[in-house]
Scaffold this motif. Structure first.
Motif, short mmCIF file in Angstrom:
data_model
loop_
_atom_site.label_atom_id
_atom_site.label_comp_id
_atom_site.label_asym_id
_atom_site.label_seq_id
_atom_site.Cartn_x
_atom_site.Cartn_y
_atom_site.Cartn_z
N ILE A 113 -2.65 10.46 -1.91
CA ILE A 113 -3.55 11.59 -2.18
C ILE A 113 -3.19 12.78 -1.30
CG2 ILE A 113 -5.96 12.34 -2.18
CD1 ILE A 113 -6.73 9.42 -2.64
N GLY A 114 -2.81 12.49 -0.05
CA GLY A 114 -2.53 13.58 0.89
C GLY A 114 -1.20 14.26 0.67
N VAL A 115 -0.15 13.49 0.32
CA VAL A 115 1.18 14.09 0.21
C VAL A 115 1.52 14.53 -1.20
CG1 VAL A 115 1.99 12.70 2.14
CG2 VAL A 115 2.31 11.86 -0.18
N LEU A 155 -8.10 -5.96 6.46
CA LEU A 155 -7.64 -5.75 5.09
C LEU A 155 -8.19 -4.46 4.51
CD1 LEU A 155 -6.20 -6.74 2.54
CD2 LEU A 155 -8.27 -8.03 1.98
N GLY A 156 -9.47 -4.19 4.75
CA GLY A 156 -10.06 -2.95 4.26
C GLY A 156 -9.41 -1.73 4.86
N PHE A 157 -9.16 -1.77 6.17
CA PHE A 157 -8.49 -0.65 6.82
C PHE A 157 -7.08 -0.46 6.25
CE2 PHE A 157 -5.50 0.84 10.02
CZ PHE A 157 -6.08 2.03 10.42
N PHE A 158 -6.37 -1.55 6.04
CA PHE A 158 -5.00 -1.50 5.54
C PHE A 158 -4.93 -0.83 4.17
CE2 PHE A 158 -1.60 -3.91 3.19
CZ PHE A 158 -0.52 -3.29 3.80
N ALA A 217 -3.59 3.14 3.86
CA ALA A 217 -2.35 3.34 3.11
C ALA A 217 -2.61 4.04 1.79
CB ALA A 217 -1.66 2.00 2.87
N GLY A 218 -3.76 3.77 1.16
CA GLY A 218 -4.07 4.40 -0.12
C GLY A 218 -4.36 5.87 -0.04
#
Length: 222
Positions: A39-41, A27-30, A34-35
């Protein structure tokens, strides 16, 4: 058979509760993976809506693969898996119980976190609802296919890497239908065809994966 399934599910859920850090890792990785994409795009709403289905589904797929190697590994290490194979109960029921426990502890939290990510990607309400529906149908498929890969690589040193190589190609149809359903809603079309295909894929996995996993467990422990 149902009593065995419920007993195995209850046992694995209790074990997952004792290992909360490992259980919450997918869950933490997900959420984190995804979050990072908005920020990147950049904050462009149309761009975020376009990439949202693919990003969420790919992150869910990778998150599910983080825990499938542990589905049978701990029982194999302490010897309880051999006892389960020697028990008179059907091994398929044991496999289904472990898959159900894996989905409840790893897959269901991903489904519940999907609306939060949908808001983060500026998705519309109907698109978020379809995204949740596709994950609700698709994450059990990931757990079922992951069980096959985990059983085939049981006891191997590089089991985690092999699971990725074995399972990821099999999950591509779920990825296509899941993202296609959300994309159809965003394009003003009906997602019914994609959801139906995803449901058919779930039925096919339920009919084949438990028996394949049981056979793979017997082969791995011979």
């Amino acid at each position: 058979m149902s009593s065995v399934l419920l007993a195995v599910t209850r046992r694995d859920l209790l074990l997952a509760r004792r290992r909360r850090v490992e259980a919450l890792l997918p869950l933490g990785f997900f959420v984190v993976a995804a979050g990072l994409f908005p920020i990147g795009v950049g904050p462009e709403p149309q761009m975020l809506r376009t990439i949202a289905p693919g990003v969420v589904w790919v992150c869910a797929l990778l998150a599910a693969m983080l825990s499938v190697t542990q589905m049978f590994a701990s029982d194999h290490q302490d010897g309880s898996l051999e006892q389960l194979l020697l028990a008179p109960q059907p091994l398929v029921a044991v496999v289904l119980g472990k898959v159900l426990a894996h989905w409840l502890s790893s897959g269901l939290p991903l489904v519940l976190a999907a609306p939060l990510l949908g808001v983060l990607f500026d998705m519309r309400g109907t698109a978020i609802g379809v995204l949740v529906a596709t994950l609700l149908l698709g994450t059990p498929v990931l757990s079922l296919l992951g069980a096959v890969g985990g059983a085939l690589t049981l006891g191997l040193r590089s089991g985690a890497a092999l699971v990725f190589l074995i399972v990821l190609p099999l999950t591509i149809p779920a990825l296509i239908f899941g993202t296609g359903a959300v994309g159809a809603v965003e394009g003003g079309q009906s997602p019914q065809a994609h959801l139906s295909l995803l449901g058919a894929l779930l039925i096919a996995a339920l009919l084949g994966a438990p028996w394949a996993t049981a056979a793979a467990l017997r082969i791995s422990l011979d």
